[in-house]
Design a protein around this motif. Structure first.
Motif, PDB file in Angstrom:
ATOM      1  N   MET A  51      -4.831  15.176  40.378  1.00  0.00           N
ATOM      2  CA  MET A  51      -5.497  13.960  40.841  1.00  0.00           C
ATOM      3  C   MET A  51      -4.643  12.701  40.657  1.00  0.00           C
ATOM      4  SD  MET A  51      -8.300  14.635  42.408  1.00  0.00           S
ATOM      5  CE  MET A  51      -9.538  13.330  42.343  1.00  0.00           C
ATOM      6  N   THR A  52      -3.491  12.841  39.962  1.00  0.00           N
ATOM      7  CA  THR A  52      -2.584  11.688  39.854  1.00  0.00           C
ATOM      8  C   THR A  52      -1.688  11.564  41.080  1.00  0.00           C
ATOM      9  OG1 THR A  52      -0.804  12.910  38.734  1.00  0.00           O
ATOM     10  CG2 THR A  52      -2.528  11.943  37.332  1.00  0.00           C
ATOM     11  N   PHE A  53      -1.693  12.571  41.941  1.00  0.00           N
ATOM     12  CA  PHE A  53      -0.911  12.503  43.175  1.00  0.00           C
ATOM     13  C   PHE A  53      -1.736  11.740  44.211  1.00  0.00           C
ATOM     14  CE2 PHE A  53       1.064  15.899  40.934  1.00  0.00           C
ATOM     15  CZ  PHE A  53       2.353  16.029  41.423  1.00  0.00           C
ATOM     16  N   PRO A  54      -1.227  10.616  44.712  1.00  0.00           N
ATOM     17  CA  PRO A  54      -2.017   9.826  45.668  1.00  0.00           C
ATOM     18  C   PRO A  54      -2.508  10.654  46.850  1.00  0.00           C
ATOM     19  CG  PRO A  54      -0.038   8.625  45.020  1.00  0.00           C
ATOM     20  CD  PRO A  54       0.072   9.987  44.409  1.00  0.00           C
ATOM     21  N   PHE A  55      -1.644  11.496  47.401  1.00  0.00           N
ATOM     22  CA  PHE A  55      -2.072  12.265  48.591  1.00  0.00           C
ATOM     23  C   PHE A  55      -3.130  13.313  48.256  1.00  0.00           C
ATOM     24  CE2 PHE A  55       2.225  13.608  47.197  1.00  0.00           C
ATOM     25  CZ  PHE A  55       1.971  14.888  46.754  1.00  0.00           C
ATOM     26  N   VAL A  56      -3.159  13.786  47.043  1.00  0.00           N
ATOM     27  CA  VAL A  56      -4.217  14.720  46.643  1.00  0.00           C
ATOM     28  C   VAL A  56      -5.529  13.949  46.498  1.00  0.00           C
ATOM     29  CG1 VAL A  56      -5.067  16.250  44.812  1.00  0.00           C
ATOM     30  CG2 VAL A  56      -2.657  16.345  45.511  1.00  0.00           C
ATOM     31  N   ARG A  57      -5.460  12.859  45.746  1.00  0.00           N
ATOM     32  CA  ARG A  57      -6.670  12.067  45.527  1.00  0.00           C
ATOM     33  C   ARG A  57      -7.283  11.617  46.859  1.00  0.00           C
ATOM     34  NH1 ARG A  57      -9.478   9.275  41.798  1.00  0.00           N
ATOM     35  NH2 ARG A  57      -8.178  10.100  40.112  1.00  0.00           N
ATOM     36  N   GLU A  58      -6.412  11.139  47.739  1.00  0.00           N
ATOM     37  CA  GLU A  58      -6.921  10.678  49.041  1.00  0.00           C
ATOM     38  C   GLU A  58      -7.598  11.807  49.818  1.00  0.00           C
ATOM     39  OE1 GLU A  58      -3.550   8.857  50.974  1.00  0.00           O
ATOM     40  OE2 GLU A  58      -3.359   7.457  49.284  1.00  0.00           O
TER      41      GLU A  58
END
Lengths: 222, 222, 222, 222
Positions: free
Chosen positions: A175-182
């Motif tokens: 969840m710290t990866f922006p593209f994952v969170r998005e």
């Protein structure tokens, strides 16, 4: 000159058997997969352990799962520092390029990597503390998990908890990866934490409502 | 709270099917694997690509292969700098702890990672050049291979050559690891370079005598 | 002085070929097998018949199967009388010392031993009835099977049934060994009865639910 | 009801591969073998040990070798007492019915059965002395061999000598069978004693002229 040998006979025999059966029976599909490219529905991150047979457990067929396997199924935190991050590259490719719908982190029992981490963190494996230990440095990723389970008095329970922490730490880091969170927030991606018991063939899923792992259901999802 | 969902129904269904059939029929072996630990004969490094079905191609069963899968089946050079190197950790664990006898690097056709590398190196994919691109930085590992094939005029041949370079660069890098070199020299480990053609179900092996990839034999190794 | 001759040239040639190819390509694994000992997953009991090529049918490689071969793949009942029981010794070693997970009894078509038993039991082979006939006395083990099939009027069907009885009698006798029964009940061992048709390359398994032999499936077990 | 399970999936997969390749390519020969019966040139008596891969070492094809495998490749002396002698039955069938031309006793290094015999005879394995130990009673056959090597001071050398005695005792016992002796004297049968070193892939033959085992030649027989 490179050091490389012919394929061992037993692998050649296995391959020839596959070619004459599974390949031949599915030729049309494999040709199409080659032409059209892959379109996997899920990414699975699991351990390299030979006993964690992802494709068997989930009846995986050619083209279904984008599978990354590393020691102890760990995902590092988001660190766009220009260095080589193989796991992060795999996650990026799966989420951004392939747009998988599910991302499953699959931990397991009897994990040698997790056991090494436990020994290292409790001071029993000085060789894993050395800079030159790739396994040790990789297992550093699980130190936050160790901190959360170290006070459990029973050794076996402590190990089991740490194996599950390897899943939780990875889910947190994902969840710290922006593209994952998005993707998660846009409901284009769901994350799943699983833990597989090898001897009993068991499977538990992490339920964020209870904060615990529980056996997956027999008839319905979760 | 962590973002995690119940297992998707289709995976739960597959798992339940596996549990009732394959697991049940092999319970004795799986219990033994859990108790005695794994003893895989070979490590396989392959791509995460969903179409590269390692366990199917080699008829792999539980406990047989230690499998590391990353983008484009790449092995970085030996860099004991204390940073996290997931692939190097997997190789170290397989060779030093598990003492596998064979280490197979399995490349494949239609590789998205290799295609990205080709575009990046030839200036057609500026986004992959960015520091923040995990895939781009990971594929930097293949730049030495690109240098060796970039003058090939035919685009399709060039791509194929670069896919095979992903195997060769990895084999070269593997020999920079002291523990790999030592095991190879002590005849405790053999390295193998393979390239798999997805559409045709083909398999080629790298022959250091000719410096070329050639189809594996039908009846004998190589 | 013992009567012993040099190895026939054709066997020497075969061995030299094996040494230069299969052995050389798998040296690392063979060394490890010698050092660490065997850990076979399954024991197979089959006939000595040269046409029953166990290792070929199951793609067996060095270290995979503990194989006992005798006339007509028979297992005698449990008789701890201090006499020499080679088959019982092999079963004991496999189950107690090696802790194999699967024990497969593999019968076959066109079995000379079973044919001899049929002739002997129906009074057509008096020489097999003699005390001094080792084959006759060994085939006595199959007499209970003969009793169950003797009323079948068609000669070919009767023979086929008796070949399958050689598997069933062995499975029955196996369960009279306390260590086999215990391992089966503890789910540490599974027993399997197979019958192989030589000319057609067929394979049937015994299904206790139906009490019949049926072709093994193409895609799944049984 | 008999205890019997479906064929484990990995064996089914292997079988299906064999059926689609080796069987299919050799169908004509296998059909002929079924119709005409076997006509093996040699009988091989080897150990059940999973690492002694007789068919691989001698490149055996379907129909070539009549193979008997028991613990420690032992042949008991001629005892026509009406009891069940599985090994004697196999020898009788091979020599009298099939009229094989060569009878090879193949011993090997790292033999668990021979090791058990050494421990038993030197008083270190009381459980093997029990009447109920099938392995112990079977290994009694090798006691005459133990008597000849027990004074060798070096433990490793002593074990190696006893492994070779397992071959010599068998060759001696073979000649006590009237039908073996007659076939040998009529020059219809030759006996051969071999010892296989697993780790190095070595092969030694017993030379009655020197009374020693010596490596088989590279270019010629013996």
């Amino acid at each position: 000159m490179l050091s490389a040998k012919p394929l061992p006979a037993y692998l050649l025999q296995r391959y020839n058997g596959w070619k004459a059966t599974t390949y031949t029976e599915n030729r049309a599909w494999y040709k199409r997969l080659a032409t059209e490219g892959q379109r996997p529905r899920a990414m699975i991150i699991s351990c390299c352990d030979s006993r964690v047979h992802v494709t068997s457990i989930f009846g995986a067929d050619q083209g279904e799962f984008f599978i990354h396997r590393n020691i102890a199924n760990l995902v590092p935190p988001y660190e766009p520092d220009g260095a080589q991050h193989g796991t992060s590259a795999a996650v990026e490719y799966a989420v951004v390029a392939l747009k998988v719908s599910h991302l499953v982190v699959l931990g397991h029992s009897n994990c040698g990597g997790v056991q090494g981490c436990m020994q290292m963190c409790s001071g029993e494996a000085p060789h894993l503390e050395e800079t030159s230990s790739f396994v040790g440095r990789w297992m550093d990723l699980l130190r936050p998990g160790y901190e959360r389970v170290k006070d459990e008095p029973d050794a076996e329970t402590r190990m089991r908890l740490l194996e599950k922490e390897a899943v939780l730490v990875s889910l947190e880091n994902l969840m710290t990866f922006p593209f994952v969170r998005e993707a998660v927030e846009a409901e284009g991606l769901t994350l799943h934490g699983l833990w597989h018991e090898i001897g009993e063939g068991g499977l538990e899923w992490f339920d964020p409502k209870t904060g615990l792992f529980a056996p997956v259901g027999q008839g319905a999802a979760g």
